[in-house]
Design a protein around this motif. Structure first.
Motif, PDB file in Angstrom:
ATOM      1  N   MET A  53       9.857   7.244   2.242  1.00 52.64           N
ATOM      2  CA  MET A  53      10.644   6.868   3.411  1.00 52.64           C
ATOM      3  C   MET A  53      10.260   5.481   3.917  1.00 52.64           C
ATOM      4  N   ASP A  54      11.235   4.602   3.886  1.00 53.56           N
ATOM      5  CA  ASP A  54      11.076   3.274   4.466  1.00 53.56           C
ATOM      6  C   ASP A  54      11.466   3.332   5.947  1.00 53.56           C
ATOM      7  N   ILE A  55      11.430   2.194   6.613  1.00 53.72           N
ATOM      8  CA  ILE A  55      11.754   2.152   8.034  1.00 53.72           C
ATOM      9  C   ILE A  55      12.806   1.085   8.291  1.00 53.72           C
ATOM     10  N   VAL A  56      13.816   1.444   9.104  1.00 53.78           N
ATOM     11  CA  VAL A  56      14.847   0.510   9.549  1.00 53.78           C
ATOM     12  C   VAL A  56      14.621   0.258  11.039  1.00 53.78           C
ATOM     13  N   SER A  57      14.798  -0.987  11.474  1.00 53.49           N
ATOM     14  CA  SER A  57      14.600  -1.296  12.889  1.00 53.49           C
ATOM     15  C   SER A  57      15.755  -2.120  13.430  1.00 53.49           C
ATOM     16  N   TRP A  76      14.462  -3.983   7.588  1.00 54.15           N
ATOM     17  CA  TRP A  76      13.790  -2.805   7.044  1.00 54.15           C
ATOM     18  C   TRP A  76      12.443  -3.198   6.464  1.00 54.15           C
ATOM     19  N   TYR A  77      11.588  -2.166   6.311  1.00 55.93           N
ATOM     20  CA  TYR A  77      10.213  -2.351   5.887  1.00 55.93           C
ATOM     21  C   TYR A  77       9.925  -1.343   4.776  1.00 55.93           C
ATOM     22  N   LYS A  78       9.541  -1.850   3.623  1.00 51.22           N
ATOM     23  CA  LYS A  78       9.334  -1.018   2.431  1.00 51.22           C
ATOM     24  C   LYS A  78       8.020  -0.252   2.518  1.00 51.22           C
ATOM     25  N   ASN A  79       8.096   1.033   2.237  1.00 53.30           N
ATOM     26  CA  ASN A  79       6.933   1.910   2.170  1.00 53.30           C
ATOM     27  C   ASN A  79       6.391   1.879   0.738  1.00 53.30           C
ATOM     28  N   ASN A  80       5.090   1.654   0.586  1.00 53.44           N
ATOM     29  CA  ASN A  80       4.518   1.612  -0.761  1.00 53.44           C
ATOM     30  C   ASN A  80       4.196   2.989  -1.311  1.00 53.44           C
ATOM     31  N   GLY A  81       4.544   4.035  -0.568  1.00 48.73           N
ATOM     32  CA  GLY A  81       4.299   5.405  -1.005  1.00 48.73           C
ATOM     33  C   GLY A  81       3.089   6.032  -0.354  1.00 48.73           C
ATOM     34  N   GLY A 134      25.509   7.159  -3.696  1.00 44.20           N
ATOM     35  CA  GLY A 134      24.198   7.716  -3.957  1.00 44.20           C
ATOM     36  C   GLY A 134      23.043   6.985  -3.317  1.00 44.20           C
ATOM     37  N   ASP A 135      23.312   5.899  -2.584  1.00 43.00           N
ATOM     38  CA  ASP A 135      22.233   5.236  -1.861  1.00 43.00           C
ATOM     39  C   ASP A 135      22.567   5.156  -0.378  1.00 43.00           C
ATOM     40  N   ILE A 136      21.551   4.822   0.417  1.00 43.31           N
ATOM     41  CA  ILE A 136      21.671   4.872   1.870  1.00 43.31           C
ATOM     42  C   ILE A 136      22.061   3.511   2.423  1.00 43.31           C
ATOM     43  N   ASP A 137      23.182   3.484   3.128  1.00 45.24           N
ATOM     44  CA  ASP A 137      23.646   2.291   3.823  1.00 45.24           C
ATOM     45  C   ASP A 137      23.155   2.335   5.275  1.00 45.24           C
ATOM     46  N   ALA A 157      14.324   6.042   6.435  1.00 44.85           N
ATOM     47  CA  ALA A 157      15.321   6.269   5.385  1.00 44.85           C
ATOM     48  C   ALA A 157      14.783   5.706   4.078  1.00 44.85           C
ATOM     49  N   ASP A 158      15.105   6.345   2.976  1.00 44.15           N
ATOM     50  CA  ASP A 158      14.704   5.840   1.662  1.00 44.15           C
ATOM     51  C   ASP A 158      15.745   4.828   1.203  1.00 44.15           C
TER      52      ASP A 158
END
Length: 217
Positions: free
Chosen positions: A55-59, A69-74, A103-106, A47-48
């Protein structure tokens, strides 16, 4: 002979398609995103979360009660673990959706409670907000089930239910079914418009833990 030729043509075409697909689709070796900072991982989802277009990752991990969550650097490289909560007991499942229509992802979590965590738009999350506290859930999903423009919540566990969002993130529990669920294992729920009538239908799976070991979709 005609039948044999037909099957030979079909087999040749299938073999060609299989070979072409195999040649055009390749994957790199696995990239470990996190290993030592989770215990008893149960779910992962893309999820972004910080609205930067990737797209980042939620675990979810049940032994340590952590949603993170883990931030994607692109470029598919992920940062260190960022904790959303450490108090999600019996954590089974997570799901991402814009529950407050800002407008953002919960993020949603399912376990001994169904909880949600409000995102400020930059990947900073609120303390857990309770959707329901007395229903064990193995799987959750989010969708606009009543076509009123806001996102509702689905769950399967002790019961199969949905929770109506009134538009202000107050959720009313509404039961869908109880049959074959109370002693089920390996449960999963999701939603889609299966009959193309413009509204969202519900799919569920459960495997009975009773002696008969029946499976129901």
């Amino acid at each position: 002979m005609k039948i044999l030729n037909f099957f030979l043509i079909c087999f040749s075409f299938f073999s060609y398609c299989t070979l072409a697909f195999a040649q055009s689709t390749t994957f790199s070796t696995e990239q470990i995103i996190v290993e030592s900072t989770v215990s008893g991982a149960t779910d992962v989802e893309p999820a972004d979360l910080d609205n930067d277009g990737d797209m980042d990752i939620v675990s979810a991990s049940t032994d340590d009660n952590i949603v993170a969550w883990y931030k994607n650097n692109g470029s598919g490289n992920f940062g260190t673990q960022q904790i959303i909560t450490t108090t999600a007991n019996k954590l089974n499942d997570i799901h991402s959706a814009d529950l407050d229509s800002d407008g953002d992802i919960d993020v949603l979590s399912a376990g001994d409670k169904i909880l949600w965590y409000e995102n400020d738009g930059s990947g900073n999350f609120s303390a857990p907000k309770i959707i329901i506290s007395n229903e064990y859930a193995e799987s959750i999903y989010a969708a606009d089930l009543d076509n009123d423009g806001d996102i509702d919540v689905l769950s399967i566990g002790n019961v199969t239910a949905w929770y109506k969002n009134d538009g202000n993130q107050n959720f009313e529990p509404l039961q869908i079914a109880t049959t074959g669920v109370a002693y089920a294992i390996g449960q999963l729920i999701c939603a889609a418009d299966l009959d193309n009538d413009g509204d969202i239908d519900v799919l569920s799976f459960s495997q009975s833990a009773l002696a008969s070991y029946t499976n129901e979709i």
